[in-house]
Design a protein around this motif. Sequence first.
Motif, PDB file in Angstrom:
ATOM      1  N   ILE A 173       0.852  -1.189   0.000  1.00  0.00           N
ATOM      2  CA  ILE A 173       0.000   0.000   0.000  1.00  0.00           C
ATOM      3  C   ILE A 173       0.884   1.234   0.000  1.00  0.00           C
ATOM      4  O   ILE A 173       1.918   1.269   0.676  1.00  0.00           O
ATOM      5  CB  ILE A 173      -0.922   0.016   1.238  1.00  0.00           C
ATOM      6  N   ALA A 174       0.481   2.246  -0.759  1.00  0.00           N
ATOM      7  CA  ALA A 174       1.317   3.436  -0.905  1.00  0.00           C
ATOM      8  C   ALA A 174       0.555   4.706  -0.577  1.00  0.00           C
ATOM      9  O   ALA A 174      -0.660   4.788  -0.740  1.00  0.00           O
ATOM     10  CB  ALA A 174       1.878   3.517  -2.325  1.00  0.00           C
ATOM     11  N   ASP A 175       1.314   5.687  -0.123  1.00  0.00           N
ATOM     12  CA  ASP A 175       0.815   7.033   0.130  1.00  0.00           C
ATOM     13  C   ASP A 175       1.535   7.960  -0.849  1.00  0.00           C
ATOM     14  O   ASP A 175       2.736   8.178  -0.732  1.00  0.00           O
ATOM     15  CB  ASP A 175       1.122   7.427   1.576  1.00  0.00           C
ATOM     16  N   SER A 176       0.770   8.481  -1.818  1.00  0.00           N
ATOM     17  CA  SER A 176       1.347   9.411  -2.790  1.00  0.00           C
ATOM     18  C   SER A 176       0.817  10.825  -2.610  1.00  0.00           C
ATOM     19  O   SER A 176       1.376  11.767  -3.162  1.00  0.00           O
ATOM     20  CB  SER A 176       1.050   8.949  -4.222  1.00  0.00           C
ATOM     21  N   GLY A 177      -0.279  10.970  -1.879  1.00  0.00           N
ATOM     22  CA  GLY A 177      -0.890  12.280  -1.714  1.00  0.00           C
ATOM     23  C   GLY A 177      -1.339  12.901  -3.027  1.00  0.00           C
ATOM     24  O   GLY A 177      -1.536  14.114  -3.108  1.00  0.00           O
ATOM     25  N   GLY A 178      -1.480  12.068  -4.064  1.00  0.00           N
ATOM     26  CA  GLY A 178      -1.840  12.578  -5.378  1.00  0.00           C
ATOM     27  C   GLY A 178      -0.694  13.272  -6.086  1.00  0.00           C
ATOM     28  O   GLY A 178      -0.894  13.899  -7.135  1.00  0.00           O
ATOM     29  N   LYS A 179       0.537  13.122  -5.558  1.00  0.00           N
ATOM     30  CA  LYS A 179       1.678  13.850  -6.107  1.00  0.00           C
ATOM     31  C   LYS A 179       2.759  12.941  -6.674  1.00  0.00           C
ATOM     32  O   LYS A 179       3.840  13.399  -7.021  1.00  0.00           O
ATOM     33  CB  LYS A 179       2.287  14.738  -5.015  1.00  0.00           C
TER      34      LYS A 179
ATOM     35  N   PHE B 280      14.708   4.023  -1.217  1.00  0.00           N
ATOM     36  CA  PHE B 280      15.028   3.848  -2.628  1.00  0.00           C
ATOM     37  C   PHE B 280      15.523   5.189  -3.170  1.00  0.00           C
ATOM     38  O   PHE B 280      14.886   6.221  -2.951  1.00  0.00           O
ATOM     39  CB  PHE B 280      13.792   3.394  -3.407  1.00  0.00           C
ATOM     40  N   ARG B 281      16.655   5.161  -3.901  1.00  0.00           N
ATOM     41  CA  ARG B 281      17.238   6.387  -4.447  1.00  0.00           C
ATOM     42  C   ARG B 281      17.525   6.219  -5.936  1.00  0.00           C
ATOM     43  O   ARG B 281      17.849   5.113  -6.393  1.00  0.00           O
ATOM     44  CB  ARG B 281      18.539   6.745  -3.717  1.00  0.00           C
ATOM     45  N   ASP B 282      17.430   7.330  -6.674  1.00  0.00           N
ATOM     46  CA  ASP B 282      17.742   7.271  -8.099  1.00  0.00           C
ATOM     47  C   ASP B 282      19.244   7.404  -8.315  1.00  0.00           C
ATOM     48  O   ASP B 282      20.030   7.439  -7.357  1.00  0.00           O
ATOM     49  CB  ASP B 282      16.951   8.332  -8.876  1.00  0.00           C
ATOM     50  N   ARG B 283      19.654   7.484  -9.577  1.00  0.00           N
ATOM     51  CA  ARG B 283      21.083   7.530  -9.891  1.00  0.00           C
ATOM     52  C   ARG B 283      21.775   8.759  -9.316  1.00  0.00           C
ATOM     53  O   ARG B 283      22.977   8.747  -9.061  1.00  0.00           O
ATOM     54  CB  ARG B 283      21.288   7.472 -11.405  1.00  0.00           C
ATOM     55  N   ALA B 284      21.014   9.825  -9.121  1.00  0.00           N
ATOM     56  CA  ALA B 284      21.572  11.054  -8.537  1.00  0.00           C
ATOM     57  C   ALA B 284      21.527  11.020  -7.013  1.00  0.00           C
ATOM     58  O   ALA B 284      21.827  12.030  -6.364  1.00  0.00           O
ATOM     59  CB  ALA B 284      20.810  12.269  -9.055  1.00  0.00           C
ATOM     60  N   HIS B 285      21.139   9.894  -6.445  1.00  0.00           N
ATOM     61  CA  HIS B 285      21.041   9.683  -5.005  1.00  0.00           C
ATOM     62  C   HIS B 285      19.870  10.459  -4.397  1.00  0.00           C
ATOM     63  O   HIS B 285      19.859  10.750  -3.203  1.00  0.00           O
ATOM     64  CB  HIS B 285      22.351  10.047  -4.297  1.00  0.00           C
ATOM     65  N   HIS B 286      18.894  10.820  -5.226  1.00  0.00           N
ATOM     66  CA  HIS B 286      17.700  11.478  -4.725  1.00  0.00           C
ATOM     67  C   HIS B 286      16.700  10.424  -4.250  1.00  0.00           C
ATOM     68  O   HIS B 286      16.633   9.315  -4.800  1.00  0.00           O
ATOM     69  CB  HIS B 286      17.071  12.347  -5.815  1.00  0.00           C
ATOM     70  N   VAL B 287      15.899  10.778  -3.265  1.00  0.00           N
ATOM     71  CA  VAL B 287      14.975   9.819  -2.646  1.00  0.00           C
ATOM     72  C   VAL B 287      13.763   9.607  -3.548  1.00  0.00           C
ATOM     73  O   VAL B 287      13.071  10.562  -3.912  1.00  0.00           O
ATOM     74  CB  VAL B 287      14.516  10.327  -1.264  1.00  0.00           C
ATOM     75  N   LEU B 288      13.512   8.354  -3.894  1.00  0.00           N
ATOM     76  CA  LEU B 288      12.339   8.000  -4.685  1.00  0.00           C
ATOM     77  C   LEU B 288      11.160   7.663  -3.770  1.00  0.00           C
ATOM     78  O   LEU B 288      10.062   8.186  -3.928  1.00  0.00           O
ATOM     79  CB  LEU B 288      12.658   6.812  -5.591  1.00  0.00           C
ATOM     80  N   HIS B 289      11.376   6.760  -2.831  1.00  0.00           N
ATOM     81  CA  HIS B 289      10.348   6.426  -1.842  1.00  0.00           C
ATOM     82  C   HIS B 289      10.965   5.608  -0.732  1.00  0.00           C
ATOM     83  O   HIS B 289      12.151   5.230  -0.794  1.00  0.00           O
ATOM     84  CB  HIS B 289       9.169   5.670  -2.473  1.00  0.00           C
TER      85      HIS B 289
ATOM     86  N   THR C 225       4.526   2.030   1.560  1.00  0.00           N
ATOM     87  CA  THR C 225       5.414   2.857   0.746  1.00  0.00           C
ATOM     88  C   THR C 225       4.994   4.313   0.836  1.00  0.00           C
ATOM     89  O   THR C 225       3.823   4.632   0.626  1.00  0.00           O
ATOM     90  CB  THR C 225       5.348   2.417  -0.734  1.00  0.00           C
ATOM     91  N   VAL C 226       5.932   5.185   1.165  1.00  0.00           N
ATOM     92  CA  VAL C 226       5.664   6.623   1.146  1.00  0.00           C
ATOM     93  C   VAL C 226       6.283   7.200  -0.122  1.00  0.00           C
ATOM     94  O   VAL C 226       7.498   7.177  -0.308  1.00  0.00           O
ATOM     95  CB  VAL C 226       6.227   7.332   2.388  1.00  0.00           C
ATOM     96  N   LEU C 227       5.408   7.686  -1.012  1.00  0.00           N
ATOM     97  CA  LEU C 227       5.816   8.261  -2.297  1.00  0.00           C
ATOM     98  C   LEU C 227       5.634   9.774  -2.353  1.00  0.00           C
ATOM     99  O   LEU C 227       6.248  10.440  -3.189  1.00  0.00           O
ATOM    100  CB  LEU C 227       4.982   7.630  -3.420  1.00  0.00           C
ATOM    101  N   ASN C 228       4.785  10.305  -1.484  1.00  0.00           N
ATOM    102  CA  ASN C 228       4.496  11.731  -1.500  1.00  0.00           C
ATOM    103  C   ASN C 228       5.789  12.519  -1.282  1.00  0.00           C
ATOM    104  O   ASN C 228       6.403  12.422  -0.217  1.00  0.00           O
ATOM    105  CB  ASN C 228       3.489  12.060  -0.394  1.00  0.00           C
ATOM    106  N   PRO C 229       6.220  13.298  -2.270  1.00  0.00           N
ATOM    107  CA  PRO C 229       7.500  14.010  -2.123  1.00  0.00           C
ATOM    108  C   PRO C 229       7.526  14.960  -0.939  1.00  0.00           C
ATOM    109  O   PRO C 229       8.586  15.201  -0.359  1.00  0.00           O
ATOM    110  CB  PRO C 229       7.651  14.750  -3.458  1.00  0.00           C
TER     111      PRO C 229
END
Length: 310
Positions: free
Chosen positions: A200-206, A251-260, A276-280
């Motif tokens: 289950i994920a929380d994206s906040g619509g974002k 989880f981080r992308d190639r630039a080491h930024h946080v994905l979730h 999963t927390v996806l809301n930036p």
Amino acid sequence: MSAAEEFEQHRDLLFAIAYRMLGSVGDAEDVVQETWLRLAAADARPVSMKAYLSTIVTRLSVDHLRSARVRRESYVGTWFPEPLLNDRYEGPEESAELADSVSMAALILLERLTPLERAVFVLREVFGYSFAEIAAAVGRTEDACRQLGVRARRHMDEGRPRFDADQRDRERLAARFFDALYRGDVERLREILTADAALIADSGGKAPLWGAGIFGRENVSQLLATRFRALLDIGISVEPHTVNGQPGAVFRDRAHHVLHTWAMDIVDGQVQTIRTVLNPDKLRHVGPVANAWAVLREANHAAKRQRPLN
């Protein structure tokens, strides 16, 4: 010892109270800072610094909860607390209980309580304050606080999950789980997941979202094996962490930024729920945030190139 030095001695405890009350790292930090400002502006030194500061942080948190309730009710999709990677406060004898009290599951249950019930429960059940201390903190009688505590505990007991008690057992199972993910071993994933497993994920619509969630051992294991490999193929890295007192990952992308982030509920030796927390907006305290939409597009292309799983 100066007032500032005494405040610093209690800062982690104050944050721990505020975070459990509010479910937000940023809001908890703001409340703790406001508590310091109230202390700095006080005319006299309090007799008990801990009691004084606990009262201020509790009352500020209650006021914040009351003002935030409308925003919570209008939140888009599933609401999870902001992920906490390191609980800075550990009690002398109850670290396991403290860890469970800050879990995603426990904080979601706390959302069912009124602000005062929440304050009484956190102070009494998590941090062991006496009812006399709680009554002074929330401005109610001891009898009223006892009644609030009974109602709060009843609500919490009705839905509280029973996590595996041994943190080392949880960590070992999490290590097996991530090993199966890296190998794309669907059969091992099926063995590790409960029959009613949920993602289950929380994206906040974002941020991108898979509907209301993925449910059932078969669906979750297939999705995880496929999506995890696609993320690895586009350079996403996975850092195991303790998230809200439970095994999880960043989880981080190639630039080491946080994905979730992930936080896992482990019950009876199996993974039951992955949150999963996806809301930036809820990830900025962890680090710079990735562009989840761009990552999704790239991951979809990578998934299409994969051979179907058996």
